[in-house]
Design an enzyme around this catalytic site. Structure first.
Site, PDB file in Angstrom:
ATOM      1  N   CYS A  81      77.785 -87.713 -58.100  1.00 42.80           N
ATOM      2  CA  CYS A  81      78.299 -88.658 -58.398  1.00 42.80           C
ATOM      3  C   CYS A  81      77.280 -90.121 -58.781  1.00 42.80           C
ATOM      4  O   CYS A  81      75.955 -90.257 -57.700  1.00 42.80           O
ATOM      5  CB  CYS A  81      79.127 -89.276 -57.118  1.00 42.80           C
ATOM      6  SG  CYS A  81      79.955 -91.809 -57.823  1.00 42.80           S
TER       7      CYS A  81
ATOM      8  N   SER B  62      91.635 -94.494 -54.509  1.00 42.62           N
ATOM      9  CA  SER B  62      91.644 -93.288 -54.214  1.00 42.62           C
ATOM     10  C   SER B  62      90.217 -93.479 -52.943  1.00 42.62           C
ATOM     11  O   SER B  62      89.045 -94.782 -53.256  1.00 42.62           O
ATOM     12  CB  SER B  62      90.650 -92.801 -55.170  1.00 42.62           C
ATOM     13  OG  SER B  62      89.312 -91.387 -55.365  1.00 42.62           O
TER      14      SER B  62
ATOM     15  N   CYS C  38      90.815 -98.020 -65.039  1.00 43.39           N
ATOM     16  CA  CYS C  38      90.648 -97.605 -63.999  1.00 43.39           C
ATOM     17  C   CYS C  38      89.393 -98.168 -62.860  1.00 43.39           C
ATOM     18  O   CYS C  38      89.103 -98.961 -63.595  1.00 43.39           O
ATOM     19  CB  CYS C  38      89.758 -96.096 -63.941  1.00 43.39           C
ATOM     20  SG  CYS C  38      88.233 -95.602 -62.974  1.00 43.39           S
TER      21      CYS C  38
ATOM     22  N   CYS D  95      77.644 -98.070 -54.688  1.00 38.19           N
ATOM     23  CA  CYS D  95      78.426 -96.950 -53.498  1.00 38.19           C
ATOM     24  C   CYS D  95      77.529 -96.753 -52.754  1.00 38.19           C
ATOM     25  O   CYS D  95      76.100 -95.657 -52.893  1.00 38.19           O
ATOM     26  CB  CYS D  95      78.988 -96.068 -54.129  1.00 38.19           C
ATOM     27  SG  CYS D  95      80.358 -94.982 -53.089  1.00 38.19           S
TER      28      CYS D  95
ATOM     29  N   GLY E 230      82.060 -97.393 -56.417  1.00 40.29           N
ATOM     30  CA  GLY E 230      82.567 -97.923 -55.415  1.00 40.29           C
ATOM     31  C   GLY E 230      83.290 -96.833 -54.258  1.00 40.29           C
ATOM     32  O   GLY E 230      84.720 -96.475 -55.025  1.00 40.29           O
ATOM     33  N   GLU E 231      83.095 -97.258 -53.279  1.00 41.29           N
ATOM     34  CA  GLU E 231      84.453 -96.404 -52.316  1.00 41.29           C
ATOM     35  C   GLU E 231      85.227 -97.508 -51.698  1.00 41.29           C
ATOM     36  O   GLU E 231      84.560 -98.409 -50.546  1.00 41.29           O
ATOM     37  CB  GLU E 231      83.441 -96.569 -51.171  1.00 41.29           C
ATOM     38  CG  GLU E 231      84.205 -95.955 -49.719  1.00 41.29           C
ATOM     39  CD  GLU E 231      85.643 -94.829 -50.226  1.00 41.29           C
ATOM     40  OE1 GLU E 231      85.627 -94.487 -50.713  1.00 41.29           O
ATOM     41  OE2 GLU E 231      86.747 -95.488 -50.292  1.00 41.29           O
TER      42      GLU E 231
ATOM     43  N   CYS F 280      84.676 -89.768 -64.865  1.00 33.75           N
ATOM     44  CA  CYS F 280      85.053 -89.832 -63.559  1.00 33.75           C
ATOM     45  C   CYS F 280      83.581 -89.628 -63.450  1.00 33.75           C
ATOM     46  O   CYS F 280      83.032 -88.382 -64.304  1.00 33.75           O
ATOM     47  CB  CYS F 280      85.128 -88.775 -63.098  1.00 33.75           C
ATOM     48  SG  CYS F 280      87.554 -89.348 -63.603  1.00 33.75           S
TER      49      CYS F 280
ATOM     50  N   SER G 168      89.879 -87.726 -52.084  1.00 32.19           N
ATOM     51  CA  SER G 168      88.083 -86.444 -52.361  1.00 32.19           C
ATOM     52  C   SER G 168      87.657 -85.774 -51.173  1.00 32.19           C
ATOM     53  O   SER G 168      87.358 -85.970 -50.726  1.00 32.19           O
ATOM     54  CB  SER G 168      87.365 -87.449 -53.134  1.00 32.19           C
ATOM     55  OG  SER G 168      87.488 -88.622 -53.982  1.00 32.19           O
ATOM     56  N   LEU G 169      88.581 -85.158 -52.225  1.00 33.58           N
ATOM     57  CA  LEU G 169      88.065 -83.774 -50.821  1.00 33.58           C
ATOM     58  C   LEU G 169      86.989 -82.852 -51.054  1.00 33.58           C
ATOM     59  O   LEU G 169      85.699 -82.821 -50.551  1.00 33.58           O
ATOM     60  CB  LEU G 169      89.415 -82.265 -50.295  1.00 33.58           C
ATOM     61  CG  LEU G 169      89.391 -81.858 -50.236  1.00 33.58           C
ATOM     62  CD1 LEU G 169      89.552 -82.786 -48.309  1.00 33.58           C
ATOM     63  CD2 LEU G 169      90.924 -81.338 -49.242  1.00 33.58           C
ATOM     64  N   HIS G 170      87.180 -82.549 -52.363  1.00 31.66           N
ATOM     65  CA  HIS G 170      85.966 -81.765 -52.879  1.00 31.66           C
ATOM     66  C   HIS G 170      85.123 -80.320 -52.165  1.00 31.66           C
ATOM     67  O   HIS G 170      84.402 -80.151 -52.662  1.00 31.66           O
ATOM     68  CB  HIS G 170      84.389 -82.504 -53.131  1.00 31.66           C
ATOM     69  CG  HIS G 170      84.917 -83.248 -54.346  1.00 31.66           C
ATOM     70  ND1 HIS G 170      85.388 -83.846 -55.436  1.00 31.66           N
ATOM     71  CD2 HIS G 170      84.644 -84.900 -53.687  1.00 31.66           C
ATOM     72  CE1 HIS G 170      85.535 -84.445 -55.209  1.00 31.66           C
ATOM     73  NE2 HIS G 170      85.185 -85.818 -54.461  1.00 31.66           N
TER      74      HIS G 170
HETATM   75  N1  SAH Z   1      84.729 -93.792 -54.183  1.00 34.33           N
HETATM   76  C1  SAH Z   1      86.119 -93.055 -53.724  1.00 34.33           C
HETATM   77  C2  SAH Z   1      86.330 -93.871 -55.659  1.00 34.33           C
HETATM   78  C3  SAH Z   1      85.473 -93.936 -56.481  1.00 34.33           C
HETATM   79  S1  SAH Z   1      85.023 -91.990 -57.274  1.00 34.33           S
HETATM   80  C4  SAH Z   1      86.580 -91.854 -53.840  1.00 34.33           C
HETATM   81  O1  SAH Z   1      85.608 -90.823 -54.175  1.00 34.33           O
HETATM   82  O2  SAH Z   1      87.063 -91.492 -53.855  1.00 34.33           O
HETATM   83  C5  SAH Z   1      86.749 -91.569 -58.428  1.00 34.33           C
HETATM   84  C6  SAH Z   1      86.676 -90.135 -58.058  1.00 34.33           C
HETATM   85  O3  SAH Z   1      85.105 -89.724 -59.265  1.00 34.33           O
HETATM   86  C7  SAH Z   1      85.910 -88.933 -57.749  1.00 34.33           C
HETATM   87  O4  SAH Z   1      87.249 -88.070 -56.782  1.00 34.33           O
HETATM   88  C8  SAH Z   1      84.936 -88.386 -57.056  1.00 34.33           C
HETATM   89  O5  SAH Z   1      84.882 -87.221 -56.521  1.00 34.33           O
HETATM   90  C9  SAH Z   1      85.178 -88.295 -58.568  1.00 34.33           C
HETATM   91  N2  SAH Z   1      83.774 -88.078 -59.216  1.00 34.33           N
HETATM   92  C10 SAH Z   1      81.878 -88.770 -59.056  1.00 34.33           C
HETATM   93  N3  SAH Z   1      81.483 -88.261 -59.040  1.00 34.33           N
HETATM   94  C11 SAH Z   1      82.019 -87.598 -60.656  1.00 34.33           C
HETATM   95  C12 SAH Z   1      81.368 -86.618 -61.595  1.00 34.33           C
HETATM   96  N4  SAH Z   1      80.309 -86.212 -61.785  1.00 34.33           N
HETATM   97  N5  SAH Z   1      81.820 -85.440 -62.596  1.00 34.33           N
HETATM   98  C13 SAH Z   1      83.353 -85.573 -61.883  1.00 34.33           C
HETATM   99  N6  SAH Z   1      83.962 -86.536 -60.988  1.00 34.33           N
HETATM  100  C14 SAH Z   1      83.456 -87.100 -60.612  1.00 34.33           C
HETATM  101 FE1  SF4 Z   2      81.144 -93.120 -53.750  1.00 37.71          FE
HETATM  102 FE2  SF4 Z   2      82.867 -92.194 -55.025  1.00 37.71          FE
HETATM  103 FE3  SF4 Z   2      81.057 -91.595 -56.351  1.00 37.71          FE
HETATM  104 FE4  SF4 Z   2      81.315 -90.482 -53.821  1.00 37.71          FE
HETATM  105  S1  SF4 Z   2      82.529 -90.078 -55.668  1.00 37.71           S
HETATM  106  S2  SF4 Z   2      79.159 -92.046 -54.116  1.00 37.71           S
HETATM  107  S3  SF4 Z   2      82.028 -92.458 -52.781  1.00 37.71           S
HETATM  108  S4  SF4 Z   2      81.838 -93.651 -56.062  1.00 37.71           S
END
Ligand code: SAH
Ligand code: SF4
Length: 372
Positions: free
Chosen positions: A119, A201, A105, A112, A169-170, A343, A223-225
């Protein structure tokens, strides 16, 4: 003259660099194999290159990945490296071993800017984009460090079979350096991974999703959520710029060129916020026209988030609703949480950054040099 960091270049650029120092561009292949497949960090080691070429390279080029600040291994075998990217910024790379694969990963930015509510990377704010060398350097370092640990000498025996751009990061907000790193991941003279084994992602950068589809269509996770704009606006602020309708249309366009015939939707399970049966029903209707799989991620808490993980029963019931509608749904196992490698826990933690700054101000050498 500044030396060129060869980890910053894809194979076409290595060939151009060689031409610029009056060497034969076809040596690029040999050089790339030494660096990426065999993990060479010094030109001296490249014994089948002429001595004169090695001497020239030593003057004009270098192979430089971020230095390792900390190397930790979890009880479940997950291994995390904290890497120094200068000016008090640290990033993280996580290796997750499984029976049939080894996944790395990788991070693409220090911090970010998207600032999703759940996050901890987002909470840390945005510092800067990583360079190609810093992105591919994570794979270079991890693959060869793991081979050393496991006593693997053969260059064709890979430890890392899959890469996910799901660290800090994104990635689509750091487009060009990420693209170059992706190309190296797929290059047969470098890591030779298939497009299906490299997953990017994104939180939903619509224009860049289209560009990626044209430039390098690797597997895509989105990342839909949330099942509606009102909630997604709150959880993923980027939704205000690229709302769900546009995001799902971009997913459909991507699938026309992608190596996989589905999008993986990631959905973090937040107690009482996005995890009800009604949310599941809304979600099923929302994605009806996108071939997809769902990956439910139990929320990983961090200090001050004010959010809670959904209960196991709730996650199970939510998954069942999606499955009943014919959507393949998995729930991500939480790995490496004893070393904060799960994650969303990748933050290069504040205390790490402070310690890093202290180390830098005392001019201490890194604990392990990446090129040693
Ligand atoms: N920025 C990109 C890729 C990095 S984040 C994105 O957002 O897709 C990778 C994954 O980790 C994303 O699906 C994000 O939503 C998830 N994630 C972030 N914070 C989290 C947390 N505290 N618990 C579980 N998953 C989390
Ligand atoms: Fe950035 Fe992905 Fe975290 Fe959202 S989940 S703040 S896009 S790293």
């Amino acid at each position: 003259m500044d030396r060129v960091n060869l980890l910053d270049l894809d194979s076409a650029q290595v060939a151009a660099f060689l031409a610029s120092v009056e060497e034969k561009p076809f040596r690029a292949r040999q050089l790339s194999r030494w660096i990426h497949r065999r993990g060479a960090g010094q030109f001296d080691a490249m014994t089948d290159l002429a001595k004169s070429l090695r001497a020239k390279l030593a003057h004009t080029a270098e192979i430089k990945a971020p230095g390792v600040i900390r190397d930790s291994t979890s009880d479940d075998g997950t291994r995390k490296w904290l890497l120094d990217v200068g000016n008090g910024n640290a990033i993280e790379t996580v290796f997750i071993p499984e029976d049939d694969r080894g996944t790395l990963c990788v991070s693409t930015q220090a911090g970010c800017a998207v600032n999703c509510r759940f996050c901890s990377t987002g909470k840390q704010g945005y510092s800067r984009n990583l360079t190609t060398a810093e992105i591919i350097g994570q794979l270079w370092w991890a693959e060869h460090a793991l081979r050393k640990t496991l006593g693997i000498a053969a260059e064709h025996e890979r430890v890392i079979s899959n890469v996910v751009l799901m660290g800090m990061g994104e990635p689509l907000q750091n487009y060009e350096p990420t693209l170059r790193a992706l190309r190296l991941m797929l290059d047969d003279d470098a890591y030779g991974l298939s497009r299906r084994r490299v997953t990017l992602s994104t939180s939903g950068m619509v224009p860049q999703m289209d560009r990626l589809g044209q430039d390098c269509p690797v597997a895509l996770a989105v990342s839909l959520h949330a099942p509606n704009d009102a909630l997604r606006d709150e959880l993923v602020p980027l939704n205000r710029k690229y709302p769900l309708r546009e995001l799902l249309a971009a997913c459909r366009r991507y699938l026309k060129v992608a190596p996989r015939d589905f999008i993986t939707f990631e959905y973090v399970m937040l107690d009482g916020l996005n995890d009800s049966d009604a949310h599941a029903r809304e979600l099923v209707a929302l994605v009806a026209e996108v071939p997809c799989k769902f990956n439910l991620i139990p929320f990983n808490p961090f200090p001050g988030s004010g959010l809670k993980r959904s209960s196991q029963d709730r996650i199970r019931a939510f998954a069942q609703r999606l499955q009943d509608a014919g959507i393949v749904t998995t729930t991500r196992k939480t790995r490496g949480d004893d070393i904060d490698a799960a994650c969303g826990q990748l933050a290069g933690e504040v205390q790490d950054r402070t310690r890093l700054a202290q180390r830098a101000s005392r001019k201490l050498p890194p604990l392990v040099a990446a090129n040693s």
